[in-house]
Design a protein around this motif. Structure first.
Motif, PDB file in Angstrom:
ATOM      1  N   GLU A   1       0.883  -1.034  -0.096  1.00  0.00           N
ATOM      2  CA  GLU A   1       0.127   0.076   0.037  1.00  0.00           C
ATOM      3  C   GLU A   1       1.163   1.241   0.092  1.00  0.00           C
ATOM      4  O   GLU A   1       0.169   2.471  -0.818  1.00  0.00           O
ATOM      5  CB  GLU A   1      -0.880   0.115   1.145  1.00  0.00           C
ATOM      6  CG  GLU A   1      -2.059   1.151   1.410  1.00  0.00           C
ATOM      7  CD  GLU A   1      -2.765   1.017   2.792  1.00  0.00           C
ATOM      8  OE1 GLU A   1      -3.461   2.142   2.500  1.00  0.00           O
ATOM      9  OE2 GLU A   1      -2.182   0.119   3.228  1.00  0.00           O
TER      10      GLU A   1
ATOM     11  N   GLU B   1       1.226   3.963  -3.602  1.00  0.00           N
ATOM     12  CA  GLU B   1       0.559   5.126  -2.560  1.00  0.00           C
ATOM     13  C   GLU B   1       2.197   6.625  -2.549  1.00  0.00           C
ATOM     14  O   GLU B   1       1.789   7.254  -3.139  1.00  0.00           O
ATOM     15  CB  GLU B   1       0.252   5.697  -0.676  1.00  0.00           C
ATOM     16  CG  GLU B   1       0.077   6.516  -0.408  1.00  0.00           C
ATOM     17  CD  GLU B   1       0.122   7.167   1.533  1.00  0.00           C
ATOM     18  OE1 GLU B   1       0.233   8.393   1.203  1.00  0.00           O
ATOM     19  OE2 GLU B   1       0.233   6.047   1.652  1.00  0.00           O
TER      20      GLU B   1
ATOM     21  N   GLN C   1      -6.309  -1.292  -4.886  1.00  0.00           N
ATOM     22  CA  GLN C   1      -5.225   0.234  -4.457  1.00  0.00           C
ATOM     23  C   GLN C   1      -4.714  -0.032  -5.655  1.00  0.00           C
ATOM     24  O   GLN C   1      -4.537   1.266  -6.281  1.00  0.00           O
ATOM     25  CB  GLN C   1      -4.014  -0.301  -3.785  1.00  0.00           C
ATOM     26  CG  GLN C   1      -4.602  -0.597  -2.193  1.00  0.00           C
ATOM     27  CD  GLN C   1      -3.615  -1.618  -1.787  1.00  0.00           C
ATOM     28  OE1 GLN C   1      -2.691  -1.499  -2.207  1.00  0.00           O
ATOM     29  NE2 GLN C   1      -3.997  -1.492  -0.228  1.00  0.00           N
TER      30      GLN C   1
ATOM     31  N   THR D   1      -4.897  -5.993  -3.347  1.00  0.00           N
ATOM     32  CA  THR D   1      -3.880  -5.171  -4.241  1.00  0.00           C
ATOM     33  C   THR D   1      -4.479  -4.670  -5.291  1.00  0.00           C
ATOM     34  O   THR D   1      -4.006  -3.879  -5.433  1.00  0.00           O
ATOM     35  CB  THR D   1      -2.638  -5.888  -3.895  1.00  0.00           C
ATOM     36  OG1 THR D   1      -1.583  -6.296  -3.301  1.00  0.00           O
ATOM     37  CG2 THR D   1      -1.754  -4.949  -5.352  1.00  0.00           C
TER      38      THR D   1
END
Length: 244
Positions: free
Chosen positions: A175, A179, A213, A210
């Motif tokens: 993550e 990000e 994300q 994932t």
């Protein structure tokens, strides 16, 4: 000469003292009169006195502090004889941010790579050291978030494929990498030797978290491009690094 020669374990007496963290024995050898002990010497693997001490932290903390505060240590000599990266990599691999920061301040280049094209981010990510990854990224000590090794793997790919990492640690690191990625196309264009990117790896592992994300990150990137106009099919293919 014997004091500079490796013994049965491939280490000199000084290196063994550094490894076990015995400061009294280490200092006795370090200051031994009449002998020219080369504290900057490394073996064929690039491992020397400081490497031995760092690899056995925290037991050897007193020895590490002593070495770093003594003028005998020559950072440039370590760079020249091959022991340069090993010192940084062992600190990064062990998640030792304090000494990592200290070594960088001493002049060691944090973007140095080893024979496998691994840099500090690869080592820290592979071992699941979240705080070290954040330190390297947020202190801007590494030039790229997605450098590829000689197998075309990025640090994100390396940590993702490490089955020994706890799921929670792996999820947090994945993550974080997603990000902090500024150019989202890097997530799709960087492919390993099997021509797989991080999305391919996530789909193969049935990792819906994932995948979600990556989709969320992509939506944000596309939203920021809204003023440019509609992304046509060929443009989308280029954006995602698709082959067909």
């Amino acid at each position: 000469k014997m004091l500079n020669a490796p013994g049965a374990w491939g280490s000199t007496p000084l290196e063994l003292a550094a490894f076990i963290g015995d400061l009294s024995i280490f200092k006795a050898l370090w200051y031994l009169e009449g002998y020219d002990i080369d504290v900057n010497k490394v073996n064929e693997k690039g491992e020397g006195v400081l490497y031995c001490a760092l690899s056995h932290y925290p037991q050897s903390q007193a020895v590490i502090d002593f070495i770093l505060n003594d003028k005998k240590l020559n950072i440039q000599a370590l760079r020249k004889n091959g022991g340069y990266l090993n010192i940084l990599s062992v600190a990064s691999e062990s998640g030792n941010n304090f000494y990592l920061h200290k070594l960088i301040n001493l002049g060691i280049d944090p973007n140095w790579i080893d024979s496998n094209d691994w840099n500090l981010l690869h080592y820290a990510a592979w071992k699941g050291h979240i705080s070290t990854v954040k330190f390297l990224v947020e202190m801007k000590t590494v030039s790229s978030l997605h450098p590829q090794d000689n197998h075309k793997k990025t640090p994100l790919m390396c940590l993702y494929e490490n089955q020994k990492l706890p799921k929670k640690v792996k999820a947090e690191l994945v993550e974080y990498f997603i990000e902090k990625t500024i150019d989202v196309t890097e997530l799709f264009h960087k492919r390993n030797e099997s021509k797989m990117n991080i999305l391919d790896l996530a789909v193969k592992a049935d990792d819906l978290v994932t995948v979600a994300q990556l989709i969320k990150k992509t939506k944000k990137a596309l939203a920021g491009m809204a003023g440019v106009g509609i992304i046509f099919k060929e443009g989308a293919k280029d954006f995602f690094g698709l082959n067909d």
